[in-house]
Write an enzyme that holds these catalytic residues in place. Structure first.
Site, PDB file in Angstrom:
ATOM      1  N   CYS A  86      19.250  -4.570   7.650  1.00 49.31           N
ATOM      2  CA  CYS A  86      18.040  -5.407   7.760  1.00 49.31           C
ATOM      3  C   CYS A  86      18.224  -6.777   7.129  1.00 49.31           C
ATOM      4  O   CYS A  86      17.384  -7.657   7.304  1.00 49.31           O
ATOM      5  CB  CYS A  86      16.844  -4.706   7.148  1.00 49.31           C
ATOM      6  N   ASN A 139       9.720  -2.384  12.014  1.00 48.82           N
ATOM      7  CA  ASN A 139      10.920  -2.913  11.369  1.00 48.82           C
ATOM      8  C   ASN A 139      12.024  -3.083  12.428  1.00 48.82           C
ATOM      9  O   ASN A 139      12.609  -2.098  12.880  1.00 48.82           O
ATOM     10  CB  ASN A 139      11.360  -1.935  10.272  1.00 48.82           C
ATOM     11  N   HIS A 156      11.418 -10.077   5.439  1.00 46.06           N
ATOM     12  CA  HIS A 156      11.761  -8.976   6.336  1.00 46.06           C
ATOM     13  C   HIS A 156      10.522  -8.099   6.528  1.00 46.06           C
ATOM     14  O   HIS A 156       9.845  -7.746   5.569  1.00 46.06           O
ATOM     15  CB  HIS A 156      12.906  -8.172   5.715  1.00 46.06           C
TER      16      HIS A 156
HETATM   17  N1  ACO Z   1       2.756  10.734   9.230  1.00 48.42           N
HETATM   18  C1  ACO Z   1       2.078  11.504   8.397  1.00 48.42           C
HETATM   19  N2  ACO Z   1       2.558  11.923   7.220  1.00 48.42           N
HETATM   20  C2  ACO Z   1       3.797  11.500   6.884  1.00 48.42           C
HETATM   21  C3  ACO Z   1       4.572  10.682   7.719  1.00 48.42           C
HETATM   22  C4  ACO Z   1       4.002  10.293   8.941  1.00 48.42           C
HETATM   23  N3  ACO Z   1       4.644   9.492   9.813  1.00 48.42           N
HETATM   24  N4  ACO Z   1       5.746  10.442   7.113  1.00 48.42           N
HETATM   25  C5  ACO Z   1       5.728  11.074   5.936  1.00 48.42           C
HETATM   26  N5  ACO Z   1       4.561  11.719   5.801  1.00 48.42           N
HETATM   27  C6  ACO Z   1       4.101  12.516   4.683  1.00 48.42           C
HETATM   28  C7  ACO Z   1       5.222  13.043   3.835  1.00 48.42           C
HETATM   29  O1  ACO Z   1       5.739  14.225   4.395  1.00 48.42           O
HETATM   30  C8  ACO Z   1       4.550  13.278   2.503  1.00 48.42           C
HETATM   31  O2  ACO Z   1       3.853  14.495   2.579  1.00 48.42           O
HETATM   32  P1  ACO Z   1       3.826  15.480   1.313  1.00 48.42           P
HETATM   33  O3  ACO Z   1       3.165  14.692   0.217  1.00 48.42           O
HETATM   34  O4  ACO Z   1       3.024  16.616   1.812  1.00 48.42           O
HETATM   35  O5  ACO Z   1       5.263  15.788   1.019  1.00 48.42           O
HETATM   36  C9  ACO Z   1       3.495  12.169   2.453  1.00 48.42           C
HETATM   37  O6  ACO Z   1       3.334  11.700   3.801  1.00 48.42           O
HETATM   38  C10 ACO Z   1       3.863  11.014   1.556  1.00 48.42           C
HETATM   39  O7  ACO Z   1       5.199  10.657   1.817  1.00 48.42           O
HETATM   40  P2  ACO Z   1       5.897   9.507   1.045  1.00 48.42           P
HETATM   41  O8  ACO Z   1       7.304   9.373   1.544  1.00 48.42           O
HETATM   42  O9  ACO Z   1       5.652   9.628  -0.407  1.00 48.42           O
HETATM   43  O10 ACO Z   1       5.045   8.253   1.559  1.00 48.42           O
HETATM   44  P3  ACO Z   1       5.143   6.766   1.123  1.00 48.42           P
HETATM   45  O11 ACO Z   1       3.833   6.262   0.687  1.00 48.42           O
HETATM   46  O12 ACO Z   1       6.351   6.508   0.242  1.00 48.42           O
HETATM   47  O13 ACO Z   1       5.471   6.039   2.518  1.00 48.42           O
HETATM   48  C11 ACO Z   1       7.316   5.166   3.751  1.00 48.42           C
HETATM   49  C12 ACO Z   1       6.614   6.405   3.252  1.00 48.42           C
HETATM   50  C13 ACO Z   1       6.360   4.391   4.644  1.00 48.42           C
HETATM   51  C14 ACO Z   1       8.529   5.586   4.542  1.00 48.42           C
HETATM   52  C15 ACO Z   1       7.712   4.287   2.537  1.00 48.42           C
HETATM   53  O14 ACO Z   1       8.375   5.086   1.581  1.00 48.42           O
HETATM   54  C16 ACO Z   1       8.584   3.136   2.896  1.00 48.42           C
HETATM   55  O15 ACO Z   1       8.157   2.224   3.567  1.00 48.42           O
HETATM   56  N6  ACO Z   1       9.834   3.104   2.411  1.00 48.42           N
HETATM   57  C17 ACO Z   1      10.744   2.019   2.662  1.00 48.42           C
HETATM   58  C18 ACO Z   1      11.347   2.210   4.010  1.00 48.42           C
HETATM   59  C19 ACO Z   1      12.058   0.976   4.519  1.00 48.42           C
HETATM   60  O16 ACO Z   1      11.613  -0.114   4.324  1.00 48.42           O
HETATM   61  N7  ACO Z   1      13.178   1.193   5.203  1.00 48.42           N
HETATM   62  C20 ACO Z   1      13.879   0.136   5.794  1.00 48.42           C
HETATM   63  C21 ACO Z   1      15.216   0.013   5.275  1.00 48.42           C
HETATM   64  S1  ACO Z   1      15.933  -1.207   6.159  1.00 48.42           S
HETATM   65  C22 ACO Z   1      17.344  -0.787   7.022  1.00 48.42           C
HETATM   66  O17 ACO Z   1      18.396  -1.120   6.564  1.00 48.42           O
HETATM   67  C23 ACO Z   1      17.272  -0.171   8.318  1.00 48.42           C
END
Ligand code: ACO
Length: 327
Positions: free
Chosen positions: A113, A284, A254
């Protein structure tokens, strides 16, 4: 002093739209969860027959046209991508041939990214050195081809897209790349990766049949890292340039997650008018994200000649970095 000035910008996104409502029919998720946690409403996804090069070619052609550059005047084609069409040849070579850049060298830069941030700094340094006058830089990714559509924690985040710029060497101007910062921490490779197809787990090997086939991401680890890295890189690049957040006309971060963008915005103390956000429409798009943001910001009249624009990105590697550009 020779400055590397952006003289033209182009973009490309696939026609096919995938909304949160469409995703509700694919995995156990909801529009409400996705919007609340990420800010994303919809994303564009490539169809069979489309790939990194097909998006990159269109973006490159638009950038050439906008800058009034003939393909044969391009001396280098540099493409930031981690989802190239093939293991080899490079996607930049496919783009070079398609646009008719017959006199150009071509290579890819792999920084996920942060691919465009890295590629722009590489290109900028080469222009500033005087060795190259006209360089085409593309940022493109098609991560939807690599996500596991059964994994709700990753598949809702990504979309496909590309942007491209033409850099030209100029003297007697303060426009151009002002400063860049590139950083990495390979100890975080375990938090986000796509292993299949590389030399460790070649396609067809036993290992490549399991989880290695798709994008793996530890969302909360990447989130923690990103919040820190974005703000940090911005502060460091501004400091290196002897500038402050108050000098920035537009912040184009980003577009991975609205909450990550807002935390960087807060750290820099920028009001909403100075922050560009389009994550709601595209998700993203990895290497495509920043040039796509710059493109839309310019088209919307939010980015004008002479403005100071700050871009920042982070991604798999882990890598992160920032570019400060006088537009
Ligand atoms: N729909 C519903 N529930 C979901 C989903 C979904 N799509 N995805 C996860 N959940 C659930 C999980 O299972 C978890 O449930 P649990 O509490 O029963 O275990 C709950 O939601 C909370 O999950 P978290 O992972 O704690 O949620 P968080 O608030 O951290 O959000 C997210 C998750 C959006 C992925 C966040 O962590 C994030 O944005 N991380 C950074 C990701 C990123 O930017 N990646 C790009 C990297 S760039 C590259 O090089 C490609």
């Amino acid at each position: 002093m020779i400055r590397a000035v952006i003289e033209g910008i182009g973009h490309s996104v696939p026609e096919k739209k995938l909304t949160n409502e469409d995703l509700e029919r694919l995995v156990d998720t909801s529009d409400e969860w996705i919007v609340q946690r990420t800010g994303i409403k919809e994303r564009r996804i490539t169809s069979p027959g489309e790939a990194a090069s097909t998006l990159g070619i269109v973006a490159a052609q638009e950038a050439l046209e906008e800058s009034g550059t003939k393909p044969e005047d391009i001396q280098l084609v540099i493409c930031g991508t981690v989802t190239g069409d093939y293991q080899f040849p490079s996607t930049s070579c496919l783009i070079q041939e398609a646009i008719g850049a017959k006199k150009a060298g071509a290579f890819d830069v792999g920084a996920a990214c942060a691919g465009f941030i890295y590629a722009l700094d590489v290109a900028g340094s080469m222009v500033e050195s005087g060795r190259y006058e006209t360089v085409l830089v593309i940022g493109v990714d098609v991560l939807t081809k690599f996500v596991d559509w059964k994994d709700r924690a990753t598949c809702v985040l990504f979309g496909d897209g590309a942007g491209a710029v033409v850099l030209k060497g100029q003297t007697g101007t303060d426009r151009g790349l002002v400063k860049s910062l590139l950083l990495s921490d390979g100890s975080g490779a375990k938090h986000i990766h796509c292993q299949m197809g590389g030399s460790m787990f070649p396609a067809g090997s036993k290992e490549a049949e399991g989880d290695a086939r798709r994008v793996y991401m530890n969302g909360s680890e990447v989130y923690r890292f990103a919040v820190n890295a974005m703000g940090d890189a911005c502060c460091k690049v501004l400091e290196a340039a002897g500038m402050e957040p108050g000098d920035v006309d537009l912040f184009v971060p980003h577009q991975a997650n609205l909450r990550i963008i807002q935390s960087a915005q807060k750290r820099l103390g920028l009001d909403d008018e100075r922050v560009f956000i389009n994550v709601q429409h595209y998700g993203n798009t990895s290497g495509g994200s920043i040039p796509l943001g710059l493109y839309e910001a310019q088209k919307q009249g939010r980015l004008k000649k002479g403005d100071l624009v700050l871009t920042v990105g982070f991604g798999a590697g882990l890598v992160w970095g920032a570019n400060l550009i006088r537009w």
